[in-house]
Motif scaffolding. Structure first.
Motif, short mmCIF file in Angstrom:
data_model
loop_
_atom_site.label_atom_id
_atom_site.label_comp_id
_atom_site.label_asym_id
_atom_site.label_seq_id
_atom_site.Cartn_x
_atom_site.Cartn_y
_atom_site.Cartn_z
N LEU A 33 -37.79 25.58 67.23
CA LEU A 33 -38.32 26.61 68.12
C LEU A 33 -37.99 27.98 67.56
CD1 LEU A 33 -38.08 24.07 70.26
CD2 LEU A 33 -38.62 25.92 71.84
N SER B 232 -43.54 28.08 74.70
CA SER B 232 -42.76 27.35 75.68
C SER B 232 -42.69 28.21 76.94
CB SER B 232 -41.35 27.07 75.15
OG SER B 232 -40.52 26.55 76.18
N ASN C 68 -46.29 22.57 77.98
CA ASN C 68 -45.36 22.35 76.88
C ASN C 68 -43.92 22.46 77.36
OD1 ASN C 68 -44.38 22.06 74.21
ND2 ASN C 68 -44.31 24.28 73.96
N LEU C 69 -43.65 23.44 78.22
CA LEU C 69 -42.31 23.57 78.77
C LEU C 69 -41.93 22.34 79.59
CD1 LEU C 69 -39.73 25.15 79.28
CD2 LEU C 69 -40.90 26.34 81.15
N LEU D 190 -41.02 19.60 77.17
CA LEU D 190 -39.70 19.80 76.58
C LEU D 190 -38.60 19.54 77.60
CD1 LEU D 190 -40.42 23.03 74.49
CD2 LEU D 190 -40.07 20.72 73.60
N ILE E 231 -35.23 27.61 76.30
CA ILE E 231 -36.68 27.37 76.33
C ILE E 231 -37.29 27.80 77.66
CG2 ILE E 231 -36.55 25.47 74.68
CD1 ILE E 231 -36.97 23.54 77.04
#
Length: 384
Positions: A244, A306, A322-323, A326, A360
């Motif tokens: 990241l 993110s 996407n967050l 994750l 994130i």
């Protein structure tokens, strides 16, 4: 790469008219039909001597709302071995289950939590590709497709709905695919690292996604795919990047930031296993496909945020999903790699994951990472 047990990805609004759009983005079951138009009339331009363009920047505004929430959505040595009770003998590490394969030790959990996260990733990757299931410029609808490392089969199922006259085969070392699937979709238990059992020139499209950290010899994987493809057939491999990043100076210029420490320790773990997690970086896929004999090799890189910090509505939604991916996946990523491979204590893993999770989720540092898609064609007979 394992995908979720749910055979459908969450819906994201209006569907695309592109024939490679998944059923999950269409109005309902009756809308899936055989595409009548080919996706492209010409093959992609050869890129043997051309470096790929850098990924497009993610639009953002300094005063954009700091909302990191997610939009609502609806809640083994023998290939093709038959299912047996022993196949479900999963390893258990601190409450998370992992495939107990005799031939391949896969680092990711295969439980519902991890699979739900990967279901979300299937959704945002589809959005990232313009509401498409693939980017390869296939001239006509495929007739026989192989999805290597299908997980729970969500891509294969969506592909089966989009191309009902094609035979779609998904392979994996975990038997976590649903039994209620389209009639043209079938799943086989197969270790892609062993010699493939499919006859030469069996498929006109081979799809791979997120096998980073799973393959000890990527060149051999692509050579087997080359052999299994019909002349003129296409391969596509979409891989993730474990690093990241942030363009904010205090993150970008800090060598001890969690993003850099996370990347470093996972890179080392992958090297210790002999299965790199960096296959999507440095043009590796592109070069190995060329060495395997593929032509018209195209590499495309995507910056994926993110969280919802982008000012672009589509990227904002992609970042939200996407967050969520994750958030669901971090512990699963770390538990086997850091505890079993790197020898960390369980509490160390949990603290490391907590630090990463906090970063994130911070929209002020605008976190993102790069995803890489490479597609290529096996030459026609007349081109040899």
């Amino acid at each position: 790469m394992a995908s979720p047990k749910s055979p459908r990805s969450p819906q994201a609004g209006p569907s695309s008219a592109n024939p490679s759009s998944p059923r999950s983005a269409q109005a309902g079951p009756s809308s899936a039909r055989q595409p009548s138009e080919p996706r492209s009339s010409e093959p992609a331009e050869p890129t043997a001597q051309v470096e790929p363009a850098p990924a497009a920047e993610i639009p953002f505004e300094e005063n954009d709302e700091e909302d990191s929430g997610v939009d609502d959505w609806d809640d083994a040595a023998s290939s093709t071995a038959s299912l047996s009770e022993s196949i479900f003998d999963y390893r258990n590490i601190h409450g998370r289950t992992f495939q107990n394969s005799k031939t391949t030790e896969y680092w990711g959990p295969n439980d519902d939590r991890q699979n739900n996260g990967l279901d979300i990733s299937h959704h945002f990757v589809t959005m990232l590709l313009g509401d498409q299931l693939f980017e390869a410029p296939i001239k006509k609808p495929p007739t026989k497709v192989l999805d290597v490392g299908t997980g729970t089969g969500i891509w294969a199922i969506d592909m089966s709905d989009a191309y009902p006259s094609a035979e779609i085969i998904g392979t994996d070392i975990s038997p976590i695919q649903p039994t209620w699937v389209p009639p043209n979709c079938i799943f086989h238990l197969e270790d892609a690292q062993l010699e493939w059992t499919y006859p030469p020139e069996s498929f006109d499209f081979i799809h791979i996604r997120a096998l980073y950290g799973s393959i000890s010899d990527w060149g051999e994987l692509y050579r087997q795919a080359y052999k299994a493809l019909m002349p003129g057939g296409w391969i596509e491999d979409f891989e993730f990047n474990i690093t990241l990043m942030s363009d904010v100076p205090e993150v970008r210029d800090d060598p001890k930031h969690i993003f850099k420490r996370w990347s470093e320790v996972f890179t080392e773990a992958g090297e210790r296993m002999g299965r790199t997690l960096l296959i999507g970086t440095g043009g590796r896929m592109r070069k190995l496909m060329q060495e395997a004999g593929f032509v018209d090799v195209v590499e495309k890189n995507y910056k994926v945020p993110s969280g919802r910090w982008s000012s672009d509505p589509t990227m904002k939604q992609i970042g939200a999903y996407n967050l969520a991916f994750l958030d669901e996946s971090l512990e699963g990523f770390a538990l086997f790699m850091l505890k079993e491979i790197m020898g960390w204590e369980y509490i160390e893993v949990q603290l490391f994951v907590a630090e990463m999770r906090k970063a994130i989720n911070n929209p002020k540092i605008r976190p993102y990472y790069i995803l890489t898609n490479v597609f290529a064609r096996k030459p026609d007979v007349w081109e040899h």
